[in-house]
Write an enzyme that holds these catalytic residues in place. Structure first.
Site, PDB file in Angstrom:
ATOM      1  N   PHE A 204      20.432 -36.334  -3.313  1.00 29.45           N
ATOM      2  CA  PHE A 204      19.776 -35.021  -3.324  1.00 29.45           C
ATOM      3  C   PHE A 204      19.809 -34.347  -1.956  1.00 29.45           C
ATOM      4  O   PHE A 204      18.858 -33.730  -1.516  1.00 29.45           O
ATOM      5  CB  PHE A 204      18.364 -35.126  -3.923  1.00 29.45           C
ATOM      6  CG  PHE A 204      18.433 -35.181  -5.416  1.00 29.45           C
ATOM      7  CD1 PHE A 204      18.918 -36.318  -6.040  1.00 29.45           C
ATOM      8  CD2 PHE A 204      18.109 -34.082  -6.192  1.00 29.45           C
ATOM      9  CE1 PHE A 204      19.075 -36.370  -7.421  1.00 29.45           C
ATOM     10  CE2 PHE A 204      18.263 -34.114  -7.577  1.00 29.45           C
ATOM     11  CZ  PHE A 204      18.741 -35.257  -8.187  1.00 29.45           C
ATOM     12  N   CYS A 215      14.058 -28.380 -15.561  1.00 24.10           N
ATOM     13  CA  CYS A 215      12.982 -29.223 -14.999  1.00 24.10           C
ATOM     14  C   CYS A 215      12.471 -28.757 -13.632  1.00 24.10           C
ATOM     15  O   CYS A 215      11.305 -28.411 -13.507  1.00 24.10           O
ATOM     16  CB  CYS A 215      13.471 -30.658 -14.911  1.00 24.10           C
ATOM     17  SG  CYS A 215      13.986 -31.268 -16.518  1.00 24.10           S
ATOM     18  N   LYS A 218      10.657 -25.263 -13.451  1.00 29.14           N
ATOM     19  CA  LYS A 218       9.433 -25.289 -14.250  1.00 29.14           C
ATOM     20  C   LYS A 218       8.397 -26.242 -13.636  1.00 29.14           C
ATOM     21  O   LYS A 218       7.221 -25.897 -13.528  1.00 29.14           O
ATOM     22  CB  LYS A 218       9.821 -25.757 -15.658  1.00 29.14           C
ATOM     23  CG  LYS A 218       8.708 -26.215 -16.541  1.00 29.14           C
ATOM     24  CD  LYS A 218       9.234 -26.620 -17.902  1.00 29.14           C
ATOM     25  CE  LYS A 218       9.772 -28.033 -17.965  1.00 29.14           C
ATOM     26  NZ  LYS A 218       8.786 -29.104 -17.940  1.00 29.14           N
TER      27      LYS A 218
HETATM   28  C1  UGA Z   1      15.757 -33.733 -12.966  1.00 30.18           C
HETATM   29  C2  UGA Z   1      15.418 -35.063 -12.260  1.00 30.18           C
HETATM   30  O1  UGA Z   1      16.483 -35.448 -11.386  1.00 30.18           O
HETATM   31  C3  UGA Z   1      15.173 -36.174 -13.284  1.00 30.18           C
HETATM   32  O2  UGA Z   1      14.769 -37.378 -12.604  1.00 30.18           O
HETATM   33  C4  UGA Z   1      14.072 -35.729 -14.235  1.00 30.18           C
HETATM   34  O3  UGA Z   1      13.832 -36.697 -15.248  1.00 30.18           O
HETATM   35  C5  UGA Z   1      14.482 -34.415 -14.906  1.00 30.18           C
HETATM   36  O4  UGA Z   1      14.714 -33.413 -13.884  1.00 30.18           O
HETATM   37  C6  UGA Z   1      13.365 -33.981 -15.810  1.00 30.18           C
HETATM   38  O5  UGA Z   1      12.266 -33.686 -15.320  1.00 30.18           O
HETATM   39  O6  UGA Z   1      13.538 -34.022 -17.043  1.00 30.18           O
HETATM   40  P1  UGA Z   1      17.967 -32.694 -14.111  1.00 30.18           P
HETATM   41  O7  UGA Z   1      17.175 -31.418 -14.177  1.00 30.18           O
HETATM   42  O8  UGA Z   1      18.698 -33.155 -15.316  1.00 30.18           O
HETATM   43  O9  UGA Z   1      16.990 -33.907 -13.667  1.00 30.18           O
HETATM   44  O10 UGA Z   1      19.063 -32.511 -12.964  1.00 30.18           O
HETATM   45  P2  UGA Z   1      19.244 -32.953 -11.419  1.00 30.18           P
HETATM   46  O11 UGA Z   1      20.402 -33.838 -11.323  1.00 30.18           O
HETATM   47  O12 UGA Z   1      17.978 -33.424 -10.829  1.00 30.18           O
HETATM   48  O13 UGA Z   1      19.635 -31.552 -10.758  1.00 30.18           O
HETATM   49  C7  UGA Z   1      18.716 -30.471 -10.706  1.00 30.18           C
HETATM   50  C8  UGA Z   1      19.304 -29.309  -9.924  1.00 30.18           C
HETATM   51  O14 UGA Z   1      19.376 -29.638  -8.539  1.00 30.18           O
HETATM   52  C9  UGA Z   1      20.730 -28.914 -10.345  1.00 30.18           C
HETATM   53  O15 UGA Z   1      20.825 -27.513 -10.392  1.00 30.18           O
HETATM   54  C10 UGA Z   1      21.606 -29.468  -9.238  1.00 30.18           C
HETATM   55  O16 UGA Z   1      22.775 -28.718  -9.065  1.00 30.18           O
HETATM   56  C11 UGA Z   1      20.680 -29.348  -8.037  1.00 30.18           C
HETATM   57  N1  UGA Z   1      21.003 -30.304  -6.957  1.00 30.18           N
HETATM   58  C12 UGA Z   1      20.809 -31.631  -7.141  1.00 30.18           C
HETATM   59  C13 UGA Z   1      21.492 -29.821  -5.758  1.00 30.18           C
HETATM   60  O17 UGA Z   1      21.664 -28.589  -5.568  1.00 30.18           O
HETATM   61  N2  UGA Z   1      21.766 -30.714  -4.756  1.00 30.18           N
HETATM   62  C14 UGA Z   1      21.590 -32.058  -4.910  1.00 30.18           C
HETATM   63  O18 UGA Z   1      21.867 -32.809  -3.941  1.00 30.18           O
HETATM   64  C15 UGA Z   1      21.107 -32.523  -6.120  1.00 30.18           C
END
Ligand code: UGA
Length: 390
Positions: A204, A215, A218
């Site tokens: 992250f 997620c 929200k």
């Molecule tokens: C997130 C959490 O990572 C999960 O642990 C959690 O269960 C889930 O929400 C939930 O509450 O249901 P998710 O929304 O599927 O999961 O996706 P992520 O992989 O966390 O990415 C979220 C956003 O952050 C994406 O738009 C992604 O592009 C962005 N991101 C992520 C970044 O811009 N940089 C990063 O290094 C990582």
């Protein structure tokens, strides 16, 4: 949809459902749950007026109350604010154990994350210890460490986890802004080095055009609003949200600077999903970019391997790129890697750092967190202008 074998796009999910079809059934009728050992509540908890809306969870609980018998344990999987377990217990008339079992899976790796979570959190009251042990047993196939906590702690853990991850991304995005304003600095190098510190971890820390999905936006909003109701302010979470708000605008601004205006210009947006390996566009930063480009008067088309939008015409990838003068890479789909040759004559804003900057021409390529010219970035120029006028 599920009854008719229509399965949402999620790697591995289709095969899993097919393989288990003999012991898996779908129904919208609550009575099919009578006699169940566990009843999981997994309904959505949207944000309404900046606050969490618990109506679906409480409706599910009251619908369950007429069908579940003594042997059923109700498990809350939906993401809910602390105190919800107590409300669900009340809706069920205190007749059955209610356990809080927050979910940490990510879209795009849901099956893998469910099979091998890093931890399982179970929140329960003392009197429901037996039910909590049964739930622990249910998850034992994952071999993950189990944390037995109080219901409010389980609820808090989920929000704190998501908010911290969002905060980490917003932090690196702010560092990216600063890198862009310097002469010779790349946030990817900085992220790699700080991530090697086990206290920080490499995850992250990918700078980009902002976090989206169903997620983070929200949950950070609900967590911050919940805190304010309790008379506390989660300043770091609110700052993370504010930083995220500006991401799409910065990317569009960078493209506009490079192209010296966007009015009437042809722009292709590569990726509309909120992240790769999903067809989900909820709160996608790519859609924010598209809206802003349109506001600037650009003619916009988009391509995504899985996701769709009706904001602009969707096109095939190569056709979209050929047609365009400018390109924004908005989702880091694997297939966008290695497109340097195809993109080298276009104005490119690499919002997800998928291209190799060394293979892209100076002046026509910008990337999040990378000094452009290095020193020729919008912020760098603004600072230079200011310095000259002072
Ligand atoms: C997130 C959490 O990572 C999960 O642990 C959690 O269960 C889930 O929400 C939930 O509450 O249901 P998710 O929304 O599927 O999961 O996706 P992520 O992989 O966390 O990415 C979220 C956003 O952050 C994406 O738009 C992604 O592009 C962005 N991101 C992520 C970044 O811009 N940089 C990063 O290094 C990582």
């Amino acid at each position: 949809m599920l009854q008719h074998g229509k399965i949402p796009y999620e790697p591995g999910l289709g095969e899993l459902i097919k393989r288990s079809s003999d012991r898996l059934s779908f129904s919208t009728d609550y009575s099919s749950l009578s006699g169940a050992e566990f009843a999981f509540i997994t309904v959505s908890t949207p944000t309404v007026n900046g606050k969490i809306y618990l109506g679906h969870v409480l409706d599910a609980a009251s619908s369950l109350s007429s069908v579940v018998g003594k042997g059923t344990k109700v498990v809350i999987k939906s993401t809910v604010v602390p105190g919800t377990n107590a409300k669900v217990r009340e809706a069920l008339g205190g007749r059955v154990p209610v356990l809080s079992n927050p979910e940490f899976l990510r879209e795009g790796s849901a099956v893998k994350d469910t099979r091998s979570p890093e931890r399982v959190v179970i929140g329960s009251l003392e009197k429901d210890a037996e039910a909590a042990s049964a739930l622990e047993e249910l998850w034992s196939f994952t071999r993950a460490p189990v944390l037995r906590v109080r219901p409010e702690e389980a609820e808090m853990i989920k929000y704190a986890a998501n908010s911290f991850l969002a905060l980490k991304v917003s932090f690196i995005n702010e560092v990216a802004n600063l890198c862009e304003s310097l002469e010779d600095c790349d946030v990817e190098v900085v992220a790699k080095a700080i991530g090697m510190d086990s206290r920080i971890s490499p995850h992250f820390l990918r700078a980009g055009i902002g976090w989206g999905g169903s997620c983070f936006p929200k949950d950070t909003a609900a967590f911050a609003a919940f805190a304010r109701e309790k008379g506390e302010t989660l300043r770091t979470v609110e700052a993370a949200m504010a930083v995220n708000e500006e991401r799409a605008g910065r990317a569009v601004e960078a493209l506009k600077e490079m192209m010296r205006g966007l009015k009437g210009r042809r722009v292709c947006v590569l990726g509309v999903a909120f992240k790769p390996d999903t067809d989900d566009t909820r709160e996608s930063a790519a859609l924010k970019v598209i809206r802003l480009l349109k506001e600037e008067g650009a003619e916009v088309r988009a391509y995504d391997p899985k996701a769709k939008t009706d904001l602009v015409p969707m096109a095939e990838r190569d056709e979209c790129v050929r047609w365009a003068e400018g390109v924004v890479i908005a989702t880091e789909w694997n297939e966008f890697k290695g497109m340097e040759e195809e993109l080298k004559d276009k104005y490119v804003m690499d919002g997800r750092r998928v291209l190799d900057p060394r293979r892209m021409p100076l002046g026509k390529y910008r990337a999040v967190g990378l000094s452009a010219k290095r020193g020729d970035s919008p912020a760098g120029r603004r600072a230079k202008r200011q310095a000259l006028t002072q």
